[in-house]
Motif scaffolding. Structure first.
Motif, PDB file in Angstrom:
ATOM      1  N   VAL A   9      53.718 -57.100 -39.424  1.00 19.89           N
ATOM      2  CA  VAL A   9      53.668 -58.204 -40.933  1.00 19.89           C
ATOM      3  C   VAL A   9      53.435 -59.598 -39.371  1.00 19.89           C
ATOM      4  O   VAL A   9      53.634 -59.459 -38.558  1.00 19.89           O
ATOM      5  N   PRO A  10      52.813 -60.555 -40.134  1.00 19.01           N
ATOM      6  CA  PRO A  10      52.733 -61.529 -39.585  1.00 19.01           C
ATOM      7  C   PRO A  10      54.286 -62.464 -38.895  1.00 19.01           C
ATOM      8  O   PRO A  10      55.259 -61.946 -40.579  1.00 19.01           O
ATOM      9  N   LEU A  11      54.181 -62.859 -38.907  1.00 18.92           N
ATOM     10  CA  LEU A  11      55.748 -63.869 -38.690  1.00 18.92           C
ATOM     11  C   LEU A  11      56.001 -64.442 -39.371  1.00 18.92           C
ATOM     12  O   LEU A  11      57.300 -65.165 -39.197  1.00 18.92           O
TER      13      LEU A  11
ATOM     14  N   ASP B  89      47.300 -62.397 -26.830  1.00 18.32           N
ATOM     15  CA  ASP B  89      46.073 -62.603 -26.911  1.00 18.32           C
ATOM     16  C   ASP B  89      45.725 -62.379 -29.269  1.00 18.32           C
ATOM     17  O   ASP B  89      44.599 -63.666 -28.983  1.00 18.32           O
ATOM     18  N   GLN B  90      47.181 -63.080 -29.288  1.00 14.00           N
ATOM     19  CA  GLN B  90      46.611 -63.385 -30.026  1.00 14.00           C
ATOM     20  C   GLN B  90      46.886 -64.888 -30.659  1.00 14.00           C
ATOM     21  O   GLN B  90      46.113 -66.126 -31.372  1.00 14.00           O
ATOM     22  N   VAL B  91      46.963 -65.923 -29.635  1.00 13.61           N
ATOM     23  CA  VAL B  91      46.723 -67.353 -29.774  1.00 13.61           C
ATOM     24  C   VAL B  91      46.304 -67.757 -28.816  1.00 13.61           C
ATOM     25  O   VAL B  91      45.362 -67.643 -27.645  1.00 13.61           O
TER      26      VAL B  91
ATOM     27  N   LEU C 113      52.717 -69.209 -37.652  1.00  9.32           N
ATOM     28  CA  LEU C 113      53.204 -68.115 -38.973  1.00  9.32           C
ATOM     29  C   LEU C 113      52.149 -67.035 -39.112  1.00  9.32           C
ATOM     30  O   LEU C 113      52.521 -65.806 -39.762  1.00  9.32           O
ATOM     31  N   LYS C 114      50.818 -66.861 -39.069  1.00  4.35           N
ATOM     32  CA  LYS C 114      49.934 -65.967 -39.129  1.00  4.35           C
ATOM     33  C   LYS C 114      49.905 -64.557 -37.955  1.00  4.35           C
ATOM     34  O   LYS C 114      49.298 -63.798 -37.968  1.00  4.35           O
TER      35      LYS C 114
END
Length: 382
Positions: free
Chosen positions: A9-11, A120-122, A139-140
């Motif tokens: 889920v997204p944050l 890795d998402q940042v 938030l994504k």
């Protein structure tokens, strides 16, 4: 792959951005905090009067919130605010998020943000010097979200293992402190009645001039500050040397960086440093045999008293404006115990260094342990 069987889920489903500012009072004292890189937690920064806070609009942290550093996020600038830092302030360059604990265990989230999969998402936007993220980016980011009971079990197991790692670290700190105290106690005993003599008499300056030749290379030596020894620099060729004067260094030389001796850039050349060279910024002293040892002198100059004398012999401002004078160094008086006492003390120093080297190896292993634990935890292997 982390939590491949768990829903992701997204944050935004488990945290909400909270943006509230207070006006700083000049007469009030405030605690400031900061996020350590690598998602290693939030720590105090300092305590200051409001008068010294430049930006008068600040945010107040609440215990248990997610705190994100706008600019350092790419380097792991994420953390959960601990109870002890509730009420501390941060600037607008930080983002605060409430955590919905009905959906997610705070510690579970705190551990997941330390994983490579999260980092890795940042991706930050902007220039190299100012690559930033925004709250909407946070938030994504996606997080695996198993059943709350699974989260609680994972968090509890990692908590227990992390506590054991910290216990080992605390034991290491005690070993460091005990070894340092023992060494200084031994030093104080052997210098208690020792006479003082000038450095110029004990370990005069020696310059071994080098004739730089075309086609040859000259590997340089460096000195770390804070008594951390020597290190090897790349070799210079004839053109790279230019007008620089080089001097040969031999094992056993007592070395001072003339621009950073005041902050402990003092070392003894080791066997592995043989064949290395130093520039004119190196002060190379050769102790007189059976009078004083290089290791004893190094220890003395790294004591508070020794560094104070080096500082007094290095006039000027900070950094490269503070140059250790040759004549002033030669005039510094040093306590000189009997030769046999120095040799005994040097043997003790060697034993302590061996012990600390072992502890450093343990630290490397400890640093690798938690990432391994987290990988197993989020793969359902704990």
């Amino acid at each position: 792959m982390i939590g491949s069987a768990w829903p992701k889920v997204p944050l935004s489903e488990v945290v909400t951005h909270r943006k509230e500012f207070i006006r700083i009072s000049d007469s009030q004292e405030y605690m400031r905090c900061r996020v350590q890189l690598g998602a290693r937690g939030i720590v105090p920064r300092d305590r200051v009067l409001g008068f010294d806070v430049k930006t008068k609009e600040q945010q107040v942290c609440r215990a248990g919130e997610l705190l994100v550093a706008e600019i350092d996020a790419k380097l792991g600038g994420f953390g959960i605010v601990p109870d002890g830092l509730a009420g501390s302030i941060v600037s607008s360059h930080y983002f605060l998020f409430n955590i919905n604990t009905d959906r997610i265990n705070r510690n579970y989230l705190g551990y997941y943000i330390r994983t490579p999969e999260f980092q890795d998402q940042v991706t930050a936007r902007g220039s190299t010097n100012y690559a930033a993220i925004r709250p909407c980016d946070v938030l994504k980011y996606v997080i695996p979200l198993p059943d709350r009971r699974v989260q609680d079990r994972i968090a509890a197991k990692v908590d227990a293992l992390a506590d054991k790692i910290e216990e080992v670290r605390e034991n290491k700190r005690e070993i460091y402190q005990g070894a340092d105290a023992m060494l200084h106690s031994a030093y104080m005993r052997i210098v208690a009645d020792a006479p003082f003599r000038k450095m110029g008499e004990l370990a005069p300056l020696v310059r071994r001039n080098v004739e730089v030749r075309m086609g040859e290379e000259y590997p340089e030596l460096g000195i770390r500050s804070f008594g951390k020894g020597t290190f090897h620099k790349p070799a210079l060729d004839y053109l790279s040397v230019g007008t620089k004067r080089l001097y040969l260094i031999e094992p056993g030389d007592l070395l001072f960086s003339n621009v950073f001796a005041w902050e402990g850039a003092i070392a003894v050349a080791q066997p592995e440093d043989e064949g290395r060279f130093g520039s004119h910024r190196f002060i190379t002293c050769v102790p007189k045999q059976y009078v004083v040892t290089a290791e004893f002198l190094r220890f003395y100059f790294l004591t508070d008293e020794g560094l104070r004398k080096i500082g007094e012999a290095s006039p000027g401002g900070a950094g490269r404006n503070r140059t250790l004078g040759l004549a002033k160094l030669a005039e510094i008086e040093v306590p000189i115990p009997a030769w046999k006492k120095q040799v005994w003390f040097n043997h003790l120093q060697t034993k302590v260094r061996e012990l600390l080297t072992t502890q450093q190896e343990v630290e490397i292993e400890l640093n690798a342990l938690l990432p391994s634990i987290l990988e197993k935890a989020f793969n359902g292997q704990l």
